[in-house]
Structures are given as structure tokens and as C-alpha cells.
Write a protein that holds these residues in place. Structure first.
Motif, PDB file in Angstrom:
ATOM      1  N   HIS A   1       0.828  -1.204   0.000  1.00  0.00           N
ATOM      2  CA  HIS A   1       0.000   0.000   0.000  1.00  0.00           C
ATOM      3  C   HIS A   1       0.867   1.261   0.000  1.00  0.00           C
ATOM      4  N   HIS A   2       2.033   1.171   0.599  1.00  0.00           N
ATOM      5  CA  HIS A   2       2.925   2.328   0.706  1.00  0.00           C
ATOM      6  C   HIS A   2       3.957   2.382  -0.417  1.00  0.00           C
TER       7      HIS A   2
ATOM      8  N   MET B   1      -0.345   9.478  -4.945  1.00  0.00           N
ATOM      9  CA  MET B   1      -1.643   9.322  -4.307  1.00  0.00           C
ATOM     10  C   MET B   1      -2.720   9.366  -5.377  1.00  0.00           C
ATOM     11  N   SER B   2      -3.670   8.477  -5.272  1.00  0.00           N
ATOM     12  CA  SER B   2      -4.785   8.414  -6.216  1.00  0.00           C
ATOM     13  C   SER B   2      -5.795   7.414  -5.685  1.00  0.00           C
ATOM     14  N   ILE B   3      -7.032   7.544  -6.125  1.00  0.00           N
ATOM     15  CA  ILE B   3      -8.037   6.562  -5.722  1.00  0.00           C
ATOM     16  C   ILE B   3      -7.650   5.168  -6.168  1.00  0.00           C
ATOM     17  N   ARG B   4      -6.797   5.058  -7.167  1.00  0.00           N
ATOM     18  CA  ARG B   4      -6.408   3.748  -7.691  1.00  0.00           C
ATOM     19  C   ARG B   4      -5.598   2.935  -6.685  1.00  0.00           C
ATOM     20  N   ILE B   5      -4.988   3.574  -5.676  1.00  0.00           N
ATOM     21  CA  ILE B   5      -4.178   2.826  -4.719  1.00  0.00           C
ATOM     22  C   ILE B   5      -4.965   2.432  -3.471  1.00  0.00           C
ATOM     23  N   THR B   6      -6.236   2.806  -3.399  1.00  0.00           N
ATOM     24  CA  THR B   6      -7.019   2.604  -2.173  1.00  0.00           C
ATOM     25  C   THR B   6      -6.983   1.164  -1.685  1.00  0.00           C
TER      26      THR B   6
ATOM     27  N   GLY C   1       8.694  17.430   8.863  1.00  0.00           N
ATOM     28  CA  GLY C   1       7.698  17.821   9.857  1.00  0.00           C
ATOM     29  C   GLY C   1       6.269  17.607   9.401  1.00  0.00           C
ATOM     30  N   ILE C   2       6.097  17.203   8.150  1.00  0.00           N
ATOM     31  CA  ILE C   2       4.758  16.934   7.612  1.00  0.00           C
ATOM     32  C   ILE C   2       4.466  15.441   7.646  1.00  0.00           C
ATOM     33  N   GLY C   3       5.435  14.662   7.192  1.00  0.00           N
ATOM     34  CA  GLY C   3       5.266  13.214   7.151  1.00  0.00           C
ATOM     35  C   GLY C   3       5.052  12.613   8.528  1.00  0.00           C
ATOM     36  N   HIS C   4       4.256  11.551   8.564  1.00  0.00           N
ATOM     37  CA  HIS C   4       3.952  10.900   9.846  1.00  0.00           C
ATOM     38  C   HIS C   4       3.515   9.469   9.549  1.00  0.00           C
ATOM     39  N   TYR C   5       4.435   8.704   8.954  1.00  0.00           N
ATOM     40  CA  TYR C   5       4.043   7.363   8.525  1.00  0.00           C
ATOM     41  C   TYR C   5       3.960   6.356   9.671  1.00  0.00           C
ATOM     42  N   LYS C   6       4.284   6.786  10.897  1.00  0.00           N
ATOM     43  CA  LYS C   6       4.075   5.931  12.063  1.00  0.00           C
ATOM     44  C   LYS C   6       2.869   6.407  12.872  1.00  0.00           C
ATOM     45  N   GLY C   7       1.959   7.083  12.190  1.00  0.00           N
ATOM     46  CA  GLY C   7       0.712   7.538  12.810  1.00  0.00           C
ATOM     47  C   GLY C   7      -0.313   7.810  11.741  1.00  0.00           C
ATOM     48  N   ASN C   8      -1.391   8.502  12.110  1.00  0.00           N
ATOM     49  CA  ASN C   8      -2.490   8.782  11.176  1.00  0.00           C
ATOM     50  C   ASN C   8      -2.997   7.492  10.526  1.00  0.00           C
ATOM     51  N   PHE C   9      -3.333   6.528  11.369  1.00  0.00           N
ATOM     52  CA  PHE C   9      -3.731   5.205  10.903  1.00  0.00           C
ATOM     53  C   PHE C   9      -5.222   5.091  10.601  1.00  0.00           C
ATOM     54  N   GLY C  10      -6.033   6.080  10.977  1.00  0.00           N
ATOM     55  CA  GLY C  10      -7.478   5.980  10.840  1.00  0.00           C
ATOM     56  C   GLY C  10      -7.920   5.759   9.408  1.00  0.00           C
ATOM     57  N   ASN C  11      -9.027   5.050   9.244  1.00  0.00           N
ATOM     58  CA  ASN C  11      -9.590   4.781   7.929  1.00  0.00           C
ATOM     59  C   ASN C  11     -10.817   5.647   7.704  1.00  0.00           C
TER      60      ASN C  11
ATOM     61  N   VAL D   1       5.666  10.875  -1.654  1.00  0.00           N
ATOM     62  CA  VAL D   1       5.131   9.723  -0.940  1.00  0.00           C
ATOM     63  C   VAL D   1       5.793   8.470  -1.510  1.00  0.00           C
ATOM     64  N   GLY D   2       5.691   7.380  -0.793  1.00  0.00           N
ATOM     65  CA  GLY D   2       6.280   6.130  -1.258  1.00  0.00           C
ATOM     66  C   GLY D   2       7.300   5.600  -0.279  1.00  0.00           C
ATOM     67  N   LEU D   3       8.205   4.738  -0.775  1.00  0.00           N
ATOM     68  CA  LEU D   3       9.197   4.073   0.062  1.00  0.00           C
ATOM     69  C   LEU D   3      10.604   4.353  -0.440  1.00  0.00           C
ATOM     70  N   ARG D   4      11.479   4.712   0.481  1.00  0.00           N
ATOM     71  CA  ARG D   4      12.861   5.034   0.118  1.00  0.00           C
ATOM     72  C   ARG D   4      13.582   3.821  -0.474  1.00  0.00           C
TER      73      ARG D   4
END
Length: 285
Positions: free
Chosen positions: A114-115, A120-125, A212-222, A244-247
Motif C-alpha cells: 500500500h505504501h 496518491m490516487s483513488i487507484r491505490i485505495t 515535519g509533515i510526514g507521519h508514517y508511524k501515525g495517522n492510521f485511521g480509515n 510519498v512512497g518508500l525510500r
């Protein structure tokens, strides 16, 4: 609302958000999807709708009939708001926790796909590992609620939840123009603490936390971002990460769709990968 109406409503929502992505040019300007991305997203969306959800509904129905035959439709008389509360806690809150623990080393390989999208797009939902959804506690809970008599309320809940989730992944950030309207600031303060929005969810998909914007270890809500507020994992900035994405995919190349979808049955050959037993998970922290 029956199943057919739910699918029709979701199709309308998807069509509307897709139109917004195209009309705003956000899809053209930000979505750089490879054939590998498209294959994974298409097959996962089809498998979730055609395989996973029907199988879980059939499985929970069979288990209910076997273990508690007298309880079929036993709760059918509950009011709609009671079903709503049950589903919010039994499905959405448990999905928050399932999502949260899926960022642990043990379960990360089931959620990594998912990451791995660099857009970002609806296609990755629904882009995930096949077993991520098959093991999701909330889907099993929802199946048992249907067995107990949850009817149109379940389909209405699903339609609402998927609308919010699709909107949170949309390439067009619907919340951005609303933040600029002074008169709407009090309302948006409530909205962003209640449901998932593009701003809060993109922070979760961010390539890095360093800005300071990214927070990939939080904001888990659906559906409800409120769970992040309640359990202390919320990060609200009203800003959007530059990437966005993975390093590790940036450095070593993207993983093949089949390894992302069917791990652990199929495993990666990369040196730095979460998709093989004993693989080293790359981190730039």
C-alpha cells in the motif's frame, strides 16, 4: 440500501473522484504509475471485491450456522444507530489497530504494498497484500454482524466508509481549498479530527518524516481519524508532503507485483527487502 445499490453508489463516488483527479490535472501531474503498479492495483481491487469479501461473508455465515444457529438475525430489531456504533467499534476501530500493528516488522510485509506507490490516487485505495485483507479482523466482525441481522445498515456503512477512504487517497486534495476559506476554518477543525482527509492521510504515506509533515508511524485511521486523536497517533499540519512512497524502492527498484501481492508464498530476491524471510528492511533513520 441493498448490495446492488451500494455498488452503484460506490461506482458513482469513484467516477466523481476520478473526474476530479483528471479535471484538476492532479492525475496527469503526479501519478507516474508503471505497468507493475497497474497490475498490482487492478488485481488487488478485483480480488478484494470478488474473492475476499464474498468468501468472508460466506465463511462467517457458515461459522455462525455451525456454532450458533439460533442467533441468525437475532439482532435484526436493533435501531440503525446501534448498528452504526457496533460497526464503528467492531470494524473501523479494529481496522485502526490492524493498520497500526501492520507497521510493525512482523506484519509490515502484508501492508507494504500500500505504501510502495509513489503517488496518491483513488487507484491505490485497495492496493495491499492479498492476505492483509483476508486476515483483517474488522471484515470478519462485519460478517458476523450481517449474520446477526445487520442488513441495509451494513451496506450504508460500507458506502460511507469507502467514500471517505477513497477521498483520502484522491490525487485531488478536496480539503485544500476548504482550508483557505476563513468561514470554514471552525468546521474544518472538526472535520479533520473526525474523518480521514487527504492532508492527514498523505502525511501517513510520506516518503520521510524529516520535513515535519510526514507521519508514517501515525495517522492510521480509515473512516474515523478520531481513533488517532483518541489513541495519541494523530499529526495534523494542513500541509502535504512533497513525496510519498518508500525510500528502499527509490534506491533498489520497485518490487514485482506478484511478490507484493502474494508474500509469503512468493518472496523477493532483493538484498534490502521486507518481502523475504530474513530480509533486511532498509531504513534511512
Amino acid at each position: 440500501m441493498d448490495k446492488t445499490m451500494m455498488y452503484a453508489l460506490l461506482a458513482m463516488v469513484i467516477a466523481g473522484l476520478a473526474t476530479a483527479e483528471i479535471a484538476s490535472r492532479r492525475y496527469r501531474d503526479t501519478v507516474r504509475a508503471s505497468a507493475n503498479d497497474t497490475t498490482l492495483e487492478l488485481l488487488m481491487t478485483i480480488s478484494l471485491l470478488v474473492v475476499t469479501q464474498p468468501v468472508l461473508l460466506l465463511a462467517t455465515d457458515a461459522l455462525g450456522q455451525w456454532l450458533a444457529p439460533g442467533l441468525r438475525d437475532a439482532w435484526a430489531g436493533l435501531p440503525w444507530w446501534a448498528w452504526g456504533l457496533l460497526l464503528l467499534v467492531g470494524d473501523d476501530m479494529t481496522q485502526y489497530w490492524w493498520h497500526r500493528i501492520s507497521h510493525s516488522p512482523l506484519l509490515w510485509p502484508l501492508h507494504r504494498a500500500h505504501h510502495s506507490a509513489a503517488y496518491m490516487s483513488i487507484r491505490i485505495t485497495y492496493r495491499n497484500n492479498f492476505f492483509y485483507y483476508l486476515m483483517m479482523p474488522g471484515l470478519w466482525f462485519s460478517g458476523f454482524m450481517v449474520y446477526l441481522g445487520c442488513g441495509w445498515e451494513y451496506f450504508a456503512y460500507v458506502a460511507l466508509k469507502q467514500t471517505v477512504i477513497l477521498g483520502a487517497h484522491c490525487a485531488w486534495a478536496w480539503d485544500e481549498p476548504l482550508y483557505r476559506m476563513r468561514a470554514l476554518r471552525p468546521l474544518m477543525w472538526i472535520v479533520e479530527r473526525t474523518i480521514s482527509t487527504p492532508a492527514t492521510h498523505r502525511a501517513h504515506h510520506a516518503l520521510t518524516n524529516a520535513d515535519g509533515i510526514g507521519h508514517y508511524k501515525g495517522n492510521f485511521g480509515n473512516l474515523l481519524f478520531f481513533w488517532d486523536i483518541l489513541f495519541g497517533t494523530a499529526h495534523i499540519t494542513r500541509r502535504y508532503p512533497a513525496e510519498v512512497g518508500l525510500r528502499d524502492d527509490q534506491l533498489f527498484g520497485e518490487e514485482r507485483w506478484d511478490k507484493q501481492m502474494f508474500y509469503p508464498l512468493l518472496q523477493s530476491q532483493r538484498e534490502y527487502t521486507a518481502l523475504k524471510f530474513g530480509g533486511k528492511i532498509y531504513s534511512d533513520e
